[in-house]
Design an enzyme around this catalytic site. Structure first.
Site, short mmCIF file in Angstrom:
data_model
loop_
_atom_site.label_atom_id
_atom_site.label_comp_id
_atom_site.label_asym_id
_atom_site.label_seq_id
_atom_site.Cartn_x
_atom_site.Cartn_y
_atom_site.Cartn_z
N ASP A 265 -22.78 33.41 31.74
CA ASP A 265 -22.40 34.82 31.62
C ASP A 265 -23.43 35.50 30.74
OD1 ASP A 265 -20.20 33.95 32.97
OD2 ASP A 265 -18.73 34.59 31.49
N HIS B 114 -24.93 26.31 32.75
CA HIS B 114 -24.91 25.37 33.85
C HIS B 114 -26.27 25.32 34.54
CE1 HIS B 114 -20.33 25.30 33.96
NE2 HIS B 114 -20.60 26.34 33.19
N SER C 234 -26.21 33.63 22.70
CA SER C 234 -27.63 33.43 22.51
C SER C 234 -28.38 33.90 23.75
CB SER C 234 -27.94 31.97 22.19
OG SER C 234 -29.26 31.86 21.68
#
Length: 409
Positions: free
Chosen positions: A191, A267, A378
């Protein structure tokens, strides 16, 4: 009458002799001088209800050490710049673009003087403290309200389930919350917000519009051909040309910023093979868009973990960039990785190869497979090789979620 005069004269003589005697005694008593050694500045004394109240010496009470001044000044300045970044974001939402104003060397040095690595380690310890059951819901609810977290997507919605802040930050999502796009070849690994994307040109990569950093400084020296199965490239070629393994291909990049309220795991963005890890210890400055617009080569200053390998079109890399309060970067298949160590050598890096005699293929990753996690928000940077007809399906500044398409051929 004569008697009275005689008596007054006698009294005067007696007083005169008494004063003379006193003067004689005063002249005869030696003056004793006591040496006084002033080791400290004099204390101030106040009298209240017959009690003496002594204050500390002025020099001790207001003694400022250079480190304290530096930390206070640097922290205040960093806070001010963060507020300026927030104002810029608000102007961006209104469609107002401002000219880029880069930080000077002394401003960057001042920001780096703030002990962000120490603060990040302290924050990590605090995150692991188990909260009482009655306190969990108020604390997590405040965080949810502040950063706009959608708990309906969480695999466990009950806030009492999360024992500490670290578990809450690393919460898992429901399987159906992030469907993985099967049509496009590259998906978003996390995200976040798209800061920049496009082709890499002249060995420079844009961290945000108009602010660049060196490709070689970011990735470090080229990895050996034994690890990546790259074809040999003439040494005269640029670093960018050395990464491109197939004729007609180009090098592309994409920068994704994870805010504190975003899902903190990342991911695999495609089917690829991870053959090498390079860990750069470094600073932990904020990476929010306002700071990224202010400090040139911000991502090269900060601690980061570069995973390098190849996919069906050639070179592929994913870099997890650390930030303030994000000293911990975890890669699930790499148990030897330890980030934000107390001691490190400036400008150093640590290499680790996943290719060995027993494992010639490295670490195979499937698109959408769990790869790693941050402790807070981050940045993820993708740099990869692809044919010239590769197209991004993005626009700068847009919000994106894990599993959505980044681009395809």
């Amino acid at each position: 009458m004569a008697a009275a005069v005689v008596w007054s004269c006698g009294a005067a003589l007696r007083r005169s002799s008494f004063l003379t005697g006193c003067n004689f005694l005063i002249r005869e008593i030696p003056c004793v001088r006591t040496p006084v050694l002033w080791k400290q500045p004099p204390s101030r004394t106040f009298f209240s209800d017959r009690r003496k109240l002594h204050t500390a010496p002025v020099g001790q009470a207001f003694r400022l050490r250079p480190f304290h001044v530096l930390v206070a000044t640097g922290g205040g300045y960093a806070g001010y710049k963060k507020y300026e970044g927030y104002k810029l974001e608000q102007l961006e939402k209104k469609g107002i673009e401002l000219p880029v104003k880069l930080a000077s060397e002394w401003e960057v040095a001042l920001y780096k003087s703030v002990p962000t690595r120490l603060l990040s380690r302290a924050w990590g310890r605090l995150n692991q403290v188990e909260l009482p059951t009655w306190l969990r819901k108020p604390v997590y609810s405040l965080y949810i309200w502040t950063f706009g977290v959608n708990m309906k997507e969480a695999a466990v919605e009950d806030l009492h389930h999360y024992r500490n802040l670290s578990e809450f930050f690393r919460r898992k999502l429901k399987p159906q919350a992030r469907p993985v796009c099967c049509v496009h070849s590259v998906i978003s690994p996390s995200d976040g917000k798209i800061l920049n994307f496009g082709q890499v040109k002249n060995c420079e990569v844009e961290q945000v519009k108009g602010v660049t950093y060196s490709l070689e400084s970011f990735l470090g020296p080229r990895i050996s051909t034994e690890d990546l199965r790259f074809s040999e490239v003439p040494p005269g070629n640029s670093f960018q040309q050395q990464l491109v393994t197939k004729e007609g291909n180009e090098l592309y990049h994409c920068v994704i910023y994870l805010a504190p309220g975003d899902y903190h795991c990342f991911h695999s963005p495609t089917d690829w093979r991870v053959s090498h890890r390079r860990h750069f210890p470094g600073s932990l400055m904020s990476v929010n868009p306002g700071v990224a617009r202010w400090i040139k080569e911000l991502f090269c200053h900060n601690e980061r973990v570069v995973l390098t390998g190849d996919w069906k079109h050639g070179f592929f890399s994913l870099t997890a960039v650390g930030a303030t309060n994000v000293g911990s970067i975890r890669i699930y298949f790499d148990q030897d990785l330890h980030t934000n160590s107390p001691r490190y050598s400036k400008g150093s890096y640590n290499d680790f190869s996943f290719i060995s005699n027993n494992n010639k293929e490295g670490i195979p990753m499937r698109k959408g497979e769990h790869l790693g996690e941050f402790n807070l928000g981050s940045t993820i940077v993708l740099i990869f090789e692809a044919p010239k007809d590769f197209k991004f399906h993005l626009k700068a500044g847009q919000k994106i979620r894990f599993g959505e398409a980044l681009g395809s051929l």
